[in-house]
Scaffold this active site. Sequence first.
Site, PDB file in Angstrom:
ATOM      1  N   ASP A 197       0.830  -1.194   0.000  1.00 57.49           N
ATOM      2  CA  ASP A 197       0.000   0.000   0.000  1.00 57.49           C
ATOM      3  C   ASP A 197       0.866   1.246   0.000  1.00 57.49           C
ATOM      4  O   ASP A 197       0.638   2.190  -0.748  1.00 57.49           O
ATOM      5  CB  ASP A 197      -0.885  -0.023   1.242  1.00 57.49           C
ATOM      6  CG  ASP A 197      -1.976   1.001   1.143  1.00 57.49           C
ATOM      7  OD1 ASP A 197      -2.450   1.446   2.193  1.00 57.49           O
ATOM      8  OD2 ASP A 197      -2.354   1.359   0.028  1.00 57.49           O
ATOM      9  N   ASP A 239      -9.455  -0.851   3.788  1.00 58.11           N
ATOM     10  CA  ASP A 239      -8.895  -0.528   5.096  1.00 58.11           C
ATOM     11  C   ASP A 239      -9.720  -1.151   6.193  1.00 58.11           C
ATOM     12  O   ASP A 239      -9.184  -1.744   7.134  1.00 58.11           O
ATOM     13  CB  ASP A 239      -8.861   0.986   5.279  1.00 58.11           C
ATOM     14  CG  ASP A 239      -7.990   1.651   4.250  1.00 58.11           C
ATOM     15  OD1 ASP A 239      -8.291   2.779   3.850  1.00 58.11           O
ATOM     16  OD2 ASP A 239      -7.003   1.010   3.847  1.00 58.11           O
TER      17      ASP A 239
END
Lengths: 220, 449
Positions: free
Chosen positions: B195, B370
Amino acid sequence: GYALVALGPSLSLFIAVISKKPFLILTLLSSTLVWLISLIILSGIWRAFLPLNSTTWWPFAILIFTSIAFQEGLRLLFWKVYKRLEDILDAFADKVSKPRLYLTDKMQIALAGGLGHGVAHAVFFCLSLLTPAFGPATYFVDRCSQIPFFLVSAIIALAFVTVHTFSMVIAFNGYAEGNKVDQLFVPSVHLAAGMMVIFYFCSHVYATPSCSVSEPYYVQ
Amino acid sequence: MESSILESIGQEIIGVMSPVSLCMLLVVLLVYSLSDSNPFSSSSAPIRTAANLVYLENPSDTTAQKLEGALLNALVFVILIAIVTFVLVLLYYYNFTNFLKNYMRFSAFFVLGTMGGSIFLSIIQHFSIPIDSITCFLLLFNYTIVGVLSMFSGGMPIVLRQGYMVSLGIIVATWFTKLPEWTTWVLLVALALYDLVAVLAPGGPLKLLVELASSRDEELPALVYEARPTVARNEGNPRSTLGLLVAGVSDSGSVELQAVSNNNIRRDGAENRRSPEYTAIQVRNLENVEGERNRDEGERSPLVGHSRERYSSDSNSSEYSTVIHNRESETSVDEEMSPLVDLLGMDNEREHERRDSVVASRGIKLGLGDFVFYSVLVGRAAMYDLMTVYACYLAIISGLGCTLILLSVCHRALPALPISITLGVIFYFLTRLLMEPFVVGMATNLMMF
């Protein structure tokens, strides 16, 4: 049941005061985090000495003394951070031309901080050990064989929550006004509460039902 | 007596944190209730999924073998995700947007249906709920259809949409917790690194996606959780006070965080797995805040009229899908250090030319991936002990707070995963190794402080 004993007052305090203002929720979370970090550091330091010999009482006394000293030091640090935060908030309030922080606001922030500490204590010392309590039997500790362990821990947690919550308010007030009496009051209360646990150790010396005696002291 | 500022600061942070907390809480509950039911069968029949392609963990393997296998698994998984993200970027670049949208609708339907269905079934089994199969099927079908409708079309109450986002996150997270332990931890760390790279590095796919979307002035083809404030709590309800607070400190503008996740499904054997990606876009939205804040005071009078217009336009567009405030973001770089008032003056003109376009919804947006990975971390912590759950929860929440603050300081796209997951993993291992013997030892001896 046990969870509610430990956390009942704090929950009501939470709902009544803190949940209305998001900033207080953030304060609560951050103070809980600080408490957790202090606990981790302490356990890191003391890891080498565990498991302690549980028949003598003085290692435990040292343990508690150092832990409490560390936490009180952290409280002072928290206060310093809070001062800076207060300045930022005041500047912000001026910018949007709202009134500066009232005294009640400051106390509410202190309350939220203390509540965070107390909740962290209750969670880590009481709630996380409760999973066995869902089963059919209950558990008694050697030292205190009259009351089930879970109830003992719940009551102690309740007492400590109260202690932590209000000591934060008192401490902040004391630091703000430079009042020595107030400043010393908080650590001494904390210390006294911590030292009371030493009572439990004396039970095997005096052979008295000391834990049921100490419990009322705690609640007071 | 005027209301104090304490009433309203930090509102949008709470708006993001509460669904994350809710999601984590539900995942923990699900994990607890479902893991009790079959403690042995789940480990004896490990499912072969995308994350397990290379190595299937066996409790009887040695540590070195497990570590190596987990690393390989994580590597393969991350590579697969990277490939899929690049494919997505390509499709978006060549304007296959319709295809993407339909694909996402189908995938949402599928996930809610099959994965949600199997979780539903195991809950029924565990609690012995007397329900017949036709009712069950009907309920599931309705749930799925409403979910897809609410997520991808406008005109639905925002609460419903938020609820479905959270439930989607819960479902996917519960599936991920079925992975073996070492693989899960290494996978989380690998994804956090991925990420970080994908959003911040110049060639990163997510960065490309964000730039493409912002240059076309369209919404991102992704599943995004929007934490729009649903009810105005009091008169001067500011939307992005965090940014303004930081502005008070550092003389920069207020911000709007958009963290976006792309969810893709890959068929893999008998399993479907969702591989989310993330990014976060930063959008300037200063004048909204100022305007609303000063609605009552009327101190900066050119602002008052302007803010009234904006407020009404926002209420019209509150049901529209998100549009990024791009024109502001382009000029924002120059205006970064300029005083607030100038910015407001300029925005006054911009506002007039943008009267007809759809105004971006305010509030913080967080990508669904997330949610999923935070919940996976907490769910995996729950499988060990309750104390680790609390520790990891606090770590993740503080990581999220740090990310939000960081976002308001540097006005760029930010990945929401790395800080939280790093903190979470560190706290998990610290708690498990250091704290637990300490606390349990003290508590059973009734030493508490």
